[in-house]
Write an enzyme that holds these catalytic residues in place. Structure first.
Site, PDB file in Angstrom:
ATOM      1  N   LYS A  63     -41.260  56.299  74.424  1.00 29.32           N
ATOM      2  CA  LYS A  63     -40.154  56.691  73.552  1.00 29.32           C
ATOM      3  C   LYS A  63     -39.646  55.414  72.907  1.00 29.32           C
ATOM      4  O   LYS A  63     -39.248  54.470  73.602  1.00 29.32           O
ATOM      5  CB  LYS A  63     -39.048  57.352  74.386  1.00 29.32           C
ATOM      6  CG  LYS A  63     -37.731  57.597  73.631  1.00 29.32           C
ATOM      7  CD  LYS A  63     -37.833  58.815  72.750  1.00 29.32           C
ATOM      8  CE  LYS A  63     -36.471  59.170  72.137  1.00 29.32           C
ATOM      9  NZ  LYS A  63     -35.552  59.773  73.126  1.00 29.32           N
ATOM     10  N   SER A  65     -37.771  53.587  69.030  1.00 29.87           N
ATOM     11  CA  SER A  65     -36.975  53.821  67.836  1.00 29.87           C
ATOM     12  C   SER A  65     -37.897  54.078  66.647  1.00 29.87           C
ATOM     13  O   SER A  65     -38.936  53.417  66.499  1.00 29.87           O
ATOM     14  CB  SER A  65     -36.113  52.601  67.533  1.00 29.87           C
ATOM     15  OG  SER A  65     -35.248  52.299  68.590  1.00 29.87           O
ATOM     16  N   THR A 115     -33.314  52.227  65.516  1.00 25.97           N
ATOM     17  CA  THR A 115     -32.977  52.998  64.332  1.00 25.97           C
ATOM     18  C   THR A 115     -31.491  52.883  64.043  1.00 25.97           C
ATOM     19  O   THR A 115     -31.067  52.857  62.886  1.00 25.97           O
ATOM     20  CB  THR A 115     -33.366  54.473  64.512  1.00 25.97           C
ATOM     21  OG1 THR A 115     -34.698  54.556  65.025  1.00 25.97           O
ATOM     22  CG2 THR A 115     -33.295  55.222  63.196  1.00 25.97           C
ATOM     23  N   ALA A 116     -30.687  52.823  65.101  1.00 25.89           N
ATOM     24  CA  ALA A 116     -29.246  52.684  64.912  1.00 25.89           C
ATOM     25  C   ALA A 116     -28.931  51.443  64.086  1.00 25.89           C
ATOM     26  O   ALA A 116     -28.126  51.493  63.137  1.00 25.89           O
ATOM     27  CB  ALA A 116     -28.545  52.608  66.268  1.00 25.89           C
ATOM     28  N   HIS A 159     -26.002  57.754  71.613  1.00 27.37           N
ATOM     29  CA  HIS A 159     -26.033  58.667  72.754  1.00 27.37           C
ATOM     30  C   HIS A 159     -24.654  59.220  73.100  1.00 27.37           C
ATOM     31  O   HIS A 159     -23.871  59.575  72.225  1.00 27.37           O
ATOM     32  CB  HIS A 159     -26.690  57.994  73.964  1.00 27.37           C
ATOM     33  CG  HIS A 159     -28.110  57.564  73.737  1.00 27.37           C
ATOM     34  ND1 HIS A 159     -28.994  58.283  72.968  1.00 27.37           N
ATOM     35  CD2 HIS A 159     -28.803  56.485  74.188  1.00 27.37           C
ATOM     36  CE1 HIS A 159     -30.161  57.669  72.953  1.00 27.37           C
ATOM     37  NE2 HIS A 159     -30.065  56.567  73.679  1.00 27.37           N
TER      38      HIS A 159
END
Length: 288
Positions: A63, A65, A115-116, A159
């Site tokens: 997992k 980004s 990505t944030a 999150h």
């Protein structure tokens, strides 16, 4: 494809966050028919991004980004399911005082490849012509405390922080997802599931089906996943964990579909045009 009774399980890394444990619970516990056994490593997104960038063969599935894809797509394929993408679920910029001007300020982010952070940079390019000051990387669960305690001026959070930041006495300065959706009309791409291309096309398709089945099994019987979610939720209130799952596990988790792929292409194309990431090759996002 490895069989479920093979002595060598598939090596996978994802976060201990409720959305990931919810998605992978059935698969990780051998309840997905015909799927390979999993050897699970729990890791923060900054760690998995780094593993993918190094091209290490230590893990088969990760997992990561979406923002890291331009650096890793030669060795890894994007799976069309299992990840986090949606609407109304973007990262937030938090401060101790409302309306703070971030020009020249110190901002904590969860990863420079996240990505944030990419969404933050696109937002800052539009609304902060003077730019921020120093950017520091902290584990995402430490950022709100750092803002509260004054060691940084602002924090970019992801999150469950969407639901708990007021407990720290913090204020929402901006919502990166709102900015992205309002300027593009697209859903927000956050976390992707990738797998080593060397596994082969047939194995990759089987992996995607296993992930999709695991998601659907979790939806069909949410109670079955609760022990796994609670065991790894870092002492989250169960109600917050449920909110987290409800926000980040949605139709795009089962299938990216046309809108999901458009969002991923849109993010990476816009970021490349701004010089923030390398341009991806034509067809690089295509699933075998």
């Amino acid at each position: 494809m490895r069989s479920s009774n093979n002595a060598e399980p598939l090596k996978i890394a994802y976060s201990p966050c409720p959305n990931d444990t919810f998605v992978f619970d059935a698969w990780a516990h051998g309840r997905v028919p015909g799927a390979p056994a999993l050897d699970v490593t729990f890791a923060d997104i900054d760690v998995t991004n780094g593993i993918a960038e190094r091209g290490s063969a230590e893990l088969d599935v990760l997992k990561v980004s979406y923002a890291v894809l331009p650096w890793v797509l030669e060795q890894y394929a994007l799976l069309p399911c299992g990840g986090a993408l949606g609407r109304g679920c973007g990262p937030l910029v938090l401060t101790r005082e409302p309306g703070l001007d971030l020009t020249g300020r110190t901002v904590a982010v969860p990863s420079e490849r996240s990505t944030a952070y990419l969404l933050f940079r696109l937002w800052a390019a539009d609304v902060l012509p003077g730019g921020v000051g120093e950017v520091v990387v902290l584990p995402f669960h430490e950022i709100m405390a750092a803002v509260r305690d004054g060691s940084v001026d602002a924090g970019l959070v992801i999150h469950e922080a969407r639901f708990t930041y007021q407990d720290y006495g913090l204020h929402r300065l901006a919502d990166m997802g709102e900015h992205w959706e309002s300027t593009t009309g697209l859903p927000i791409p956050l976390g992707a599931i990738i797998a080593r291309r060397s596994l082969g096309a047939e194995a990759l398709r089987a992996l995607a089906e296993a992930a999709r089945t695991s998601v659907r099994m979790a939806w069909a019987d949410p109670e079955a996943s609760r022990p796994y979610v609670r065991a790894h939720a870092q002492e989250l209130d169960p109600a917050v964990a449920d909110q987290h799952i409800g926000l980040y596990v949605n139709e795009f988790t089962a299938n990216l579909g046309e809108a999901g792929y458009a969002a991923v292409r849109g993010l990476l194309t816009r970021a490349a045009a701004e010089g923030l990431v390398p341009a991806i090759a034509p067809g690089a996002l295509d699933f075998p």
